[in-house]
Design a protein around this motif. Structure first.
Motif, short mmCIF file in Angstrom:
data_model
loop_
_atom_site.label_atom_id
_atom_site.label_comp_id
_atom_site.label_asym_id
_atom_site.label_seq_id
_atom_site.Cartn_x
_atom_site.Cartn_y
_atom_site.Cartn_z
N ASP A 93 62.68 61.38 47.61
CA ASP A 93 62.92 61.89 46.27
C ASP A 93 62.23 63.23 46.06
N GLY A 99 66.19 54.97 50.07
CA GLY A 99 65.79 55.70 48.88
C GLY A 99 66.80 56.72 48.43
N GLY A 100 67.72 57.09 49.32
CA GLY A 100 68.84 57.94 48.94
C GLY A 100 68.70 59.40 49.28
N MET A 103 68.18 50.74 46.03
CA MET A 103 69.11 51.68 45.40
C MET A 103 70.35 50.98 44.88
N SER A 157 69.52 49.15 41.79
CA SER A 157 69.32 50.11 40.71
C SER A 157 70.65 50.63 40.17
N PRO A 170 66.65 52.93 37.67
CA PRO A 170 65.81 52.47 38.79
C PRO A 170 65.08 51.18 38.48
N ILE A 211 62.95 52.80 45.25
CA ILE A 211 63.36 54.18 44.98
C ILE A 211 62.44 54.86 43.98
N ASN A 260 62.07 57.87 39.53
CA ASN A 260 62.94 58.64 40.43
C ASN A 260 63.52 59.86 39.72
N THR A 293 67.22 61.37 43.53
CA THR A 293 68.20 60.69 44.37
C THR A 293 69.06 59.69 43.60
N PHE A 294 68.49 59.00 42.62
CA PHE A 294 69.29 58.02 41.87
C PHE A 294 70.46 58.71 41.19
#
Length: 328
Positions: free
Chosen positions: A154, A185-186, A216, A219, A225, A242, A246, A249-250
């Protein structure tokens, strides 16, 4: 802690490519007729990020984030929390630039990954039973010692660095219909989706997580999140939350990704065996989740030309040898 830029843009991905040029590998695509037959795609191409010198794609984001720091900030040292691969990547990048590096790892991180970080000259701090505990310790050390905290996903420059994979994909295979990306975590998925959608919005982007501890995905289902209990999984690099705070990334994953899917532990193990036996690839569990999805049959997005990211090979070889000798 150093100040960080805002949410990354496609222009940041191009800047990242220029910044990390010569420090990371441009990885090849490997055709997999076997997986194409299994899922009914016209073609399946595997992006071999396990060929990075650190053994995983994380070297892109870690190198970009480190090089983006002002020299006087960098000189104070860097710290991170990791499930293994980001820590190894940051240690590698820091050693190349002569920067002190500390990596916080939870008790769930396999010892082979901790040892690999130490071998690169970084200090390893073992703490707690999950990634959240490792993050808390890394933040404490940053505040106490003036280190710059470079998180594993992130972070704007980390995301932009991972996005350089998407640039290479579309340069080497401009007619792709679907891109399949491991999801934790993206940071990787956000970066790849950011640049791929900017270049060709029609490409179908799919994120794949293990069934265990898919923070993720939970979320996204909740709409914000959430915390998810971290569980042991063959895809250990995809563990961890995440972050309830966050920042990047979310929103990027929610806004840019077309579909998220989960695969079972059995499917991950079978995919690792398949990649070894047929494509001759040594992969860790997290790297095999895209292949696991394709082996299930059917292509998210409807078929055509598919690329799947094979993200790392930092696996305990004794455990890997036992796994690939098993029958499916």
């Amino acid at each position: 802690m150093a100040a960080e830029a805002g949410t990354p843009t496609p222009a940041d991905v191009y800047r990242a490519r220029a910044r990390i040029a010569g420090r990371v590998a441009r990885t090849p695509l490997l055709s997999s007729p076997r997986l194409a037959r299994a899922c009914g795609a016209d073609t399946v191409s595997l992006k071999l990020e396990m060929l990075q010198l650190s053994g995983a794609f994380k070297l892109r984001g870690a190198t970009n984030a480190l090089l983006a720091l002002a020299p006087e900030v960098c000189a104070r040292g860097v710290v991170t929390a990791s499930t293994g691969n980001h820590g190894r990547a940051l240690a590698y990048a820091a050693r190349a630039e002569g920067v002190a590096c500390t990596v916080c790892l939870s008790g769930l991180v396999p010892e082979n990954k901790a040892a690999a970080v130490r071998e690169l000259g970084a200090e390893v701090v073992r703490t707690g039973d999950d990634q959240d505990a490792a993050v808390a310790e890394a933040l404490r050390l940053a505040a106490e010692h003036g280190f710059s905290y470079i998180p594993p996903f992130d972070h704007a420059e980390v995301i932009a660095g991972q996005g350089t994979i998407g640039l290479e994909l579309l340069e080497d295979a401009p007619d792709l219909d679907t891109v399949i990306v491991p999801l934790s975590g993206g940071g990787l998925l956000a970066g790849v989706a950011l640049i791929v959608k900017a270049i060709n919005p029609a490409v179908h982007i799919v994120g794949v997580s293990p069934e265990r501890g898919a923070a993720m995905i939970e979320s996204l289902r909740a709409g914000y999140p959430v915390e998810v209990a971290e569980e042991g999984t063959l895809a250990d690099s995809l563990g961890g939350g995440i972050g309830l705070d966050n920042r990047h990334t979310f929103a990027l994953v929610r806004g840019l990704v077309d579909e998220v899917v989960q695969v079972s532990e059995g499917e991950i193990a079978a995919a690792m065996r398949g990649l070894y036996r047929h494509e001759r690839l040594v992969t860790e569990g997290a790297a095999a989740v895209g292949a696991a999805l394709l082996a299930r049959g059917g292509v998210p997005g409807g078929g055509g030309r598919v690329a799947a990211l094979i993200t790392g090979n930092n696996v305990d070889m004794d455990a890997f040898t036992r796994l690939v000798r098993e029958n499916d």
